[in-house]
Design an enzyme around this catalytic site. Structure first.
Site, PDB file in Angstrom:
ATOM      1  N   ASN A 194      44.788  42.526  48.176  1.00 21.39           N
ATOM      2  CA  ASN A 194      45.286  41.243  48.676  1.00 21.39           C
ATOM      3  C   ASN A 194      45.721  40.285  47.578  1.00 21.39           C
ATOM      4  O   ASN A 194      46.640  39.490  47.775  1.00 21.39           O
ATOM      5  CB  ASN A 194      44.260  40.587  49.589  1.00 21.39           C
ATOM      6  CG  ASN A 194      44.120  41.334  50.897  1.00 21.39           C
ATOM      7  OD1 ASN A 194      45.084  41.910  51.398  1.00 21.39           O
ATOM      8  ND2 ASN A 194      42.927  41.357  51.449  1.00 21.39           N
TER       9      ASN A 194
ATOM     10  N   ASN B 215      42.813  36.153  47.484  1.00 21.76           N
ATOM     11  CA  ASN B 215      43.932  36.342  48.406  1.00 21.76           C
ATOM     12  C   ASN B 215      45.064  35.339  48.216  1.00 21.76           C
ATOM     13  O   ASN B 215      46.121  35.488  48.820  1.00 21.76           O
ATOM     14  CB  ASN B 215      43.441  36.301  49.854  1.00 21.76           C
ATOM     15  CG  ASN B 215      42.474  37.418  50.145  1.00 21.76           C
ATOM     16  OD1 ASN B 215      42.199  38.273  49.308  1.00 21.76           O
ATOM     17  ND2 ASN B 215      41.933  37.410  51.347  1.00 21.76           N
TER      18      ASN B 215
ATOM     19  N   TYR C  15      30.045  35.627  43.817  1.00 24.70           N
ATOM     20  CA  TYR C  15      30.984  36.670  43.402  1.00 24.70           C
ATOM     21  C   TYR C  15      30.818  37.075  41.945  1.00 24.70           C
ATOM     22  O   TYR C  15      31.419  38.049  41.506  1.00 24.70           O
ATOM     23  CB  TYR C  15      32.420  36.213  43.639  1.00 24.70           C
ATOM     24  CG  TYR C  15      32.715  35.918  45.080  1.00 24.70           C
ATOM     25  CD1 TYR C  15      32.789  36.941  46.016  1.00 24.70           C
ATOM     26  CD2 TYR C  15      32.905  34.617  45.515  1.00 24.70           C
ATOM     27  CE1 TYR C  15      33.049  36.678  47.347  1.00 24.70           C
ATOM     28  CE2 TYR C  15      33.175  34.339  46.846  1.00 24.70           C
ATOM     29  CZ  TYR C  15      33.241  35.366  47.751  1.00 24.70           C
ATOM     30  OH  TYR C  15      33.492  35.102  49.071  1.00 24.70           O
TER      31      TYR C  15
ATOM     32  N   ASP D 252      41.041  44.950  39.700  1.00 27.11           N
ATOM     33  CA  ASP D 252      40.216  46.095  40.079  1.00 27.11           C
ATOM     34  C   ASP D 252      41.053  47.092  40.876  1.00 27.11           C
ATOM     35  O   ASP D 252      41.997  46.699  41.550  1.00 27.11           O
ATOM     36  CB  ASP D 252      39.013  45.633  40.921  1.00 27.11           C
ATOM     37  CG  ASP D 252      39.422  44.907  42.196  1.00 27.11           C
ATOM     38  OD1 ASP D 252      40.023  43.816  42.090  1.00 27.11           O
ATOM     39  OD2 ASP D 252      39.146  45.405  43.303  1.00 27.11           O
TER      40      ASP D 252
ATOM     41  N   HIS E 167      35.043  43.258  42.349  1.00 27.47           N
ATOM     42  CA  HIS E 167      36.315  42.584  42.615  1.00 27.47           C
ATOM     43  C   HIS E 167      36.659  41.587  41.505  1.00 27.47           C
ATOM     44  O   HIS E 167      37.806  41.190  41.374  1.00 27.47           O
ATOM     45  CB  HIS E 167      36.218  41.875  43.970  1.00 27.47           C
ATOM     46  CG  HIS E 167      37.453  41.923  44.801  1.00 27.47           C
ATOM     47  ND1 HIS E 167      38.437  42.890  44.679  1.00 27.47           N
ATOM     48  CD2 HIS E 167      37.887  41.108  45.790  1.00 27.47           C
ATOM     49  CE1 HIS E 167      39.395  42.662  45.565  1.00 27.47           C
ATOM     50  NE2 HIS E 167      39.094  41.582  46.240  1.00 27.47           N
TER      51      HIS E 167
END
Length: 187
Positions: free
Chosen positions: A112, A66, A15, A91, A20
């Protein structure tokens, strides 16, 4: 005054550098400018710095996006910080790339991480710094887009955007949300 500045993102090398994870980038920029480093703590990596009379606790949750609300709630309670002094960097698909918008409250708009924070805090009334990542993706490919890397031309302006984001965070802590919005939201 004490503030909790949270950058949303996902942990793990896969990631790193994704759209994100722009929240992580923003708090990294604040830490770098302040000359402080993150250490692993419960529910995330934290760093502390002073900006004039404000004490900032920077947080990069390690709960995955999340479940970000668990980290936010824990650190607000542990440090006895009011929700009014919470700022979440996140974001935003609805804003063109590089657009920065400070808001004192709002809906999660399908994000989320924000949804989980709202659920666990029991309110939509917390400050957020939205960083536009654009919406240049085909229908049904939103997840792939937010988990993709920035384009080279976007990365070229990233240092300037991070400097501005760090400036907004400092202003939020020193001047408050309304004055900071008035000064920066039109740029």
């Amino acid at each position: 005054m004490k503030y909790l500045i949270v950058g949303l993102g996902n942990i793990g090398p896969e990631y790193l550098g994704t759209r994100h994870n722009i929240g992580f980038r923003i708090v990294n920029a604040v830490a770098e400018e302040g000359g402080v480093f993150f250490t692993e703590q419960r529910y995330g990596a934290t760093a502390r710095l002073r900006v004039k009379n404000a004490e900032l606790l920077l947080l990069k949750p390690n709960t995955f996006m999340n479940l970000s609300g668990h980290a936010v709630r824990y650190w607000l309670q542990k440090e006895n910080i009011s929700v009014e002094n919470l700022l979440v960097a996140v974001d935003d698909l609805a804003l063109p790339f590089g657009t920065l918008r400070l808001k004192p409250k709002g809906s999660h708009a399908g994000h989320n991480g924000l949804r989980n924070i709202e659920e666990l805090l029991g309110t939509q009334e917390y400050n957020r710094l939205r960083f536009g990542i654009g919406d240049n993706f085909p229908r049904g490919k939103q997840v792939d887009y937010v988990l993709s890397a920035f384009e080279p031309e976007e990365l070229a302006v990233m240092p300037e955007k991070m400097k501005l984001a760090a400036e907004i965070v400092r202003s939020f802590c020193l001047a408050g949300v309304q004055m900071t919005m008035n000064q920066y939201n039109h740029k």
